[in-house]
Design a protein around this motif. Structure first.
Motif, PDB file in Angstrom:
ATOM      1  N   VAL A 179      60.722  10.928  28.663  1.00 32.33           N
ATOM      2  CA  VAL A 179      60.723  11.940  27.716  1.00 32.33           C
ATOM      3  C   VAL A 179      59.876  13.532  28.422  1.00 32.33           C
ATOM      4  O   VAL A 179      58.969  13.027  29.797  1.00 32.33           O
ATOM      5  CB  VAL A 179      59.888  11.491  26.777  1.00 32.33           C
ATOM      6  N   ILE A 180      59.316  14.467  27.361  1.00 34.74           N
ATOM      7  CA  ILE A 180      58.821  15.673  27.942  1.00 34.74           C
ATOM      8  C   ILE A 180      57.993  16.275  27.250  1.00 34.74           C
ATOM      9  O   ILE A 180      57.789  16.259  25.935  1.00 34.74           O
ATOM     10  CB  ILE A 180      59.278  16.616  28.429  1.00 34.74           C
ATOM     11  N   ARG A 181      56.205  15.934  27.736  1.00 35.61           N
ATOM     12  CA  ARG A 181      55.225  16.566  27.230  1.00 35.61           C
ATOM     13  C   ARG A 181      55.126  18.246  27.598  1.00 35.61           C
ATOM     14  O   ARG A 181      54.690  18.366  28.954  1.00 35.61           O
ATOM     15  CB  ARG A 181      54.225  15.796  27.068  1.00 35.61           C
ATOM     16  N   SER A 182      54.518  19.105  27.091  1.00 34.43           N
ATOM     17  CA  SER A 182      53.814  20.022  27.996  1.00 34.43           C
ATOM     18  C   SER A 182      52.501  20.818  26.953  1.00 34.43           C
ATOM     19  O   SER A 182      53.048  21.870  25.761  1.00 34.43           O
ATOM     20  CB  SER A 182      55.167  21.156  27.140  1.00 34.43           C
ATOM     21  N   GLU A 183      51.574  20.988  26.982  1.00 38.27           N
ATOM     22  CA  GLU A 183      50.675  21.470  26.893  1.00 38.27           C
ATOM     23  C   GLU A 183      49.799  22.481  27.218  1.00 38.27           C
ATOM     24  O   GLU A 183      49.201  21.949  28.573  1.00 38.27           O
ATOM     25  CB  GLU A 183      50.096  20.877  25.232  1.00 38.27           C
ATOM     26  N   THR A 197      52.644  20.762  32.305  1.00 47.36           N
ATOM     27  CA  THR A 197      54.405  19.091  31.631  1.00 47.36           C
ATOM     28  C   THR A 197      54.448  18.416  32.525  1.00 47.36           C
ATOM     29  O   THR A 197      54.011  18.034  33.673  1.00 47.36           O
ATOM     30  CB  THR A 197      55.379  20.677  31.995  1.00 47.36           C
ATOM     31  N   VAL A 198      54.451  17.209  31.592  1.00 43.10           N
ATOM     32  CA  VAL A 198      53.971  15.789  32.049  1.00 43.10           C
ATOM     33  C   VAL A 198      55.490  15.462  31.839  1.00 43.10           C
ATOM     34  O   VAL A 198      55.955  15.467  30.611  1.00 43.10           O
ATOM     35  CB  VAL A 198      53.324  15.671  31.665  1.00 43.10           C
ATOM     36  N   CYS A 199      57.121  15.218  33.217  1.00 42.65           N
ATOM     37  CA  CYS A 199      57.808  14.212  32.435  1.00 42.65           C
ATOM     38  C   CYS A 199      57.590  13.214  32.554  1.00 42.65           C
ATOM     39  O   CYS A 199      57.759  12.989  34.262  1.00 42.65           O
ATOM     40  CB  CYS A 199      59.034  14.663  33.547  1.00 42.65           C
ATOM     41  N   GLU A 200      58.097  12.204  31.389  1.00 36.41           N
ATOM     42  CA  GLU A 200      57.592  10.379  32.096  1.00 36.41           C
ATOM     43  C   GLU A 200      59.054   9.954  31.853  1.00 36.41           C
ATOM     44  O   GLU A 200      59.197   9.636  30.358  1.00 36.41           O
ATOM     45  CB  GLU A 200      56.565  10.294  30.683  1.00 36.41           C
ATOM     46  N   LEU A 201      59.247   9.092  33.003  1.00 38.17           N
ATOM     47  CA  LEU A 201      60.335   7.870  33.131  1.00 38.17           C
ATOM     48  C   LEU A 201      59.274   6.692  32.767  1.00 38.17           C
ATOM     49  O   LEU A 201      58.851   6.036  33.141  1.00 38.17           O
ATOM     50  CB  LEU A 201      60.669   7.363  33.959  1.00 38.17           C
ATOM     51  N   THR A 202      60.135   5.864  31.597  1.00 36.42           N
ATOM     52  CA  THR A 202      60.267   4.723  30.804  1.00 36.42           C
ATOM     53  C   THR A 202      60.908   3.278  31.241  1.00 36.42           C
ATOM     54  O   THR A 202      62.123   3.695  30.951  1.00 36.42           O
ATOM     55  CB  THR A 202      59.981   4.682  29.332  1.00 36.42           C
ATOM     56  N   PHE A 203      60.717   2.609  32.074  1.00 36.66           N
ATOM     57  CA  PHE A 203      61.168   1.728  32.771  1.00 36.66           C
ATOM     58  C   PHE A 203      60.951   0.396  32.103  1.00 36.66           C
ATOM     59  O   PHE A 203      59.369  -0.067  31.418  1.00 36.66           O
ATOM     60  CB  PHE A 203      60.979   1.220  33.641  1.00 36.66           C
ATOM     61  N   PRO A 204      62.163  -0.676  31.670  1.00 37.77           N
ATOM     62  CA  PRO A 204      61.660  -1.905  31.575  1.00 37.77           C
ATOM     63  C   PRO A 204      60.611  -3.075  31.645  1.00 37.77           C
ATOM     64  O   PRO A 204      61.158  -3.192  32.966  1.00 37.77           O
ATOM     65  CB  PRO A 204      63.047  -2.311  30.352  1.00 37.77           C
TER      66      PRO A 204
END
Length: 465
Positions: free
Chosen positions: A442-446, A450-457
């Motif tokens: 997912v990407i958040r920007s404010e 800008t933060v791009c976050e990878l989620t691993f199980p």
């Protein structure tokens, strides 16, 4: 559906009418039988009473006259009196009784009736019973009485004919009325069908009207409209994807063709030919990377990307990539930092490629002299998160959901600003890699970050190791 429902209505009404007719016919039959039994029982009792008054042979001689007198006014009534030996003491002129009623073993108060038909097909119902005389030591005689039930049989035959005729007409009428009702009830579906038939690939922006349909079909119309919205979005993305592919492939091919034609237009030196071939090789490499990326995404769409699982320390992988991008970061005076810890199970080459895409994207958009921060967070419960944070121009909120689409760029007017911009497949590949591992991106920007976050199980077996 209309035919099936019509047949169902007709069949249901026919069954109901047949059951109702059967109940009515049975009630009428029992009513007629009760009437007949009332007459027969009364005459049988009268005959038994007359026999009780016989005390001598003289009385026995006058018995027929008394019994004849008792039958006056009862048309169709038959009576017979016989001894156990078969001697007939009295019988009406047309009396034809079955042997079962004249059997010497009949009971004194037999109440069951017997129905039979004479030789001329006249239906009769009769009963018989034993009767004692007033003569001393005389054996009981058998008294049998019967009545004509022709009018009852004629009535029942007429009733059954009327019933069957009514059932047939009612079935036809119910079928016709059912057909009208079903046609009227399914009219909204026909309207939906006509509206849906007018929606083509060029009119996917059209929607079905939910105002004129019954409440029961509102959910169906809404579901169809949602499906049309998804199809419209898919067609739009497919059209944009095809256009982007054509553009991305056309540019290097055009460059190769133009440069080759210019080179062949006149004689060149060996060094000039080498320069042209080197330039062409770069374009071929770019085409090869783009085609490889597209093949990877196609395999991902069909769940054909199967990662080779191994234990990986995310911080070690990030530091290794920092070394690769160190020269580019120093050129722009950008500081690369990392923190946290986390161990996951995954394909090393794929995960390095995913993280590399994020770092490359962050370096391209981070202002000169600023900082890129990579943080790994091991929550210890369900997921491990890796975030890449970089300063820069805030991405408008409406673009965030589509940043992982293929060939999508926020500023399409500057998409060819530099060769380092790539083909617009990096983030799409990153998300495909994460989803192949059971995670997501997912990407958040404010506020200029800008933060791009990878989620691993979270893999418990890895954490225990």
């Amino acid at each position: 559906m209309t035919v099936r429902l019509t047949m169902l209505f007709a069949l249901s009404s026919t069954v109901v009418l047949l059951l109702l007719g059967h109940l009515i016919a049975g009630s009428i039959e029992r009513h007629f039988e009760e009437q007949d039994m009332e007459v027969l029982t009364g005459k049988l009792t009268l005959a038994q009473h007359a026999l009780e008054k016989v005390h001598s042979t003289v009385d026995l001689d006058v018995l027929p006259r008394h019994l004849d007198d008792s039958l006056i006014g009862h048309h169709g009534l038959e009576l017979v009196v016989v001894t156990p030996e078969g001697q007939i003491l009295f019988a009406t002129s047309s009396a034809r009784f079955p042997q079962s009623l004249l059997d010497s073993r009949v009971r004194m108060d037999s109440a069951s009736s017997t129905v039979w038909a004479t030789e001329d097909h006249q239906p009769l119902r009769g009963i018989s019973a034993l009767a004692r005389t007033g003569i001393k030591d005389a054996q009981p005689v058998i008294v049998a009485v019967a009545t004509d039930i022709s009018h009852h049989a004629h009535f029942m035959n007429s009733f059954r004919l009327t019933l069957w005729s009514f059932v047939v007409l009612a079935a036809l009428l119910t079928g016709f009325l059912g057909w009208l009702a079903v046609r009227r009830g399914l009219a909204p579906l026909q309207a939906i069908r006509r509206e849906a038939a007018g929606i083509t690939a060029q009119r996917l922006d059209s929607r079905l009207s939910a105002d004129a349909v019954p409440v029961e079909l509102v959910g169906l119309v809404e579901a169809l409209n949602e499906m049309l919205a998804r199809l419209e979005d898919s067609f739009r993305r497919l059209a944009a994807f095809s256009s982007d592919i054509a553009h991305e492939l056309r540019t290097p091919v055009t460059n190769l063709l133009t440069q080759t034609q210019v080179t062949l237009s006149k004689a060149r030196t060996s060094n000039e030919y080498c320069d042209v071939l080197a330039s062409n090789a770069e374009e071929f490499e770019r085409l090869a990377r783009m085609i490889a990326d597209m093949l990877f995404l196609a395999k991902s769409d069909n769940d054909l990307v199967i990662p080779n699982k191994e234990t990986l320390n995310l911080i070690d992988e990030v530091k290794g990539l920092f070394e690769f991008y160190e020269a580019l970061a120093e050129e722009k005076s950008i500081v690369l930092t990392c923190s946290g810890s986390g161990v996951v199970s995954g394909d090393k080459l794929m995960l390095r490629r995913a993280i590399s895409n994020l770092l490359s994207n962050a370096l391209r958009h981070t202002p000169v002299g600023d900082r890129i921060v990579v943080h790994v967070d091991d929550t210890g419960n369900s997921v491990v998160k890796l975030s890449v944070e970089n300063p820069g121009e805030t991405i408008p909120h409406e673009h965030l959901p589509r940043l992982f689409d293929r060939f999508y760029r926020v500023d399409s007017s500057r998409q060819r600003a530099s060769e380092g911009a790539g083909a617009g497949l990096g983030l799409a590949i990153t998300r495909s890699i994460l989803r192949a591992h059971g995670g997501d991106a997912v990407i958040r920007s404010e506020c200029g970050t800008t933060v791009c976050e990878l989620t691993f199980p979270f893999d418990r077996s890895v954490s225990e190791c």
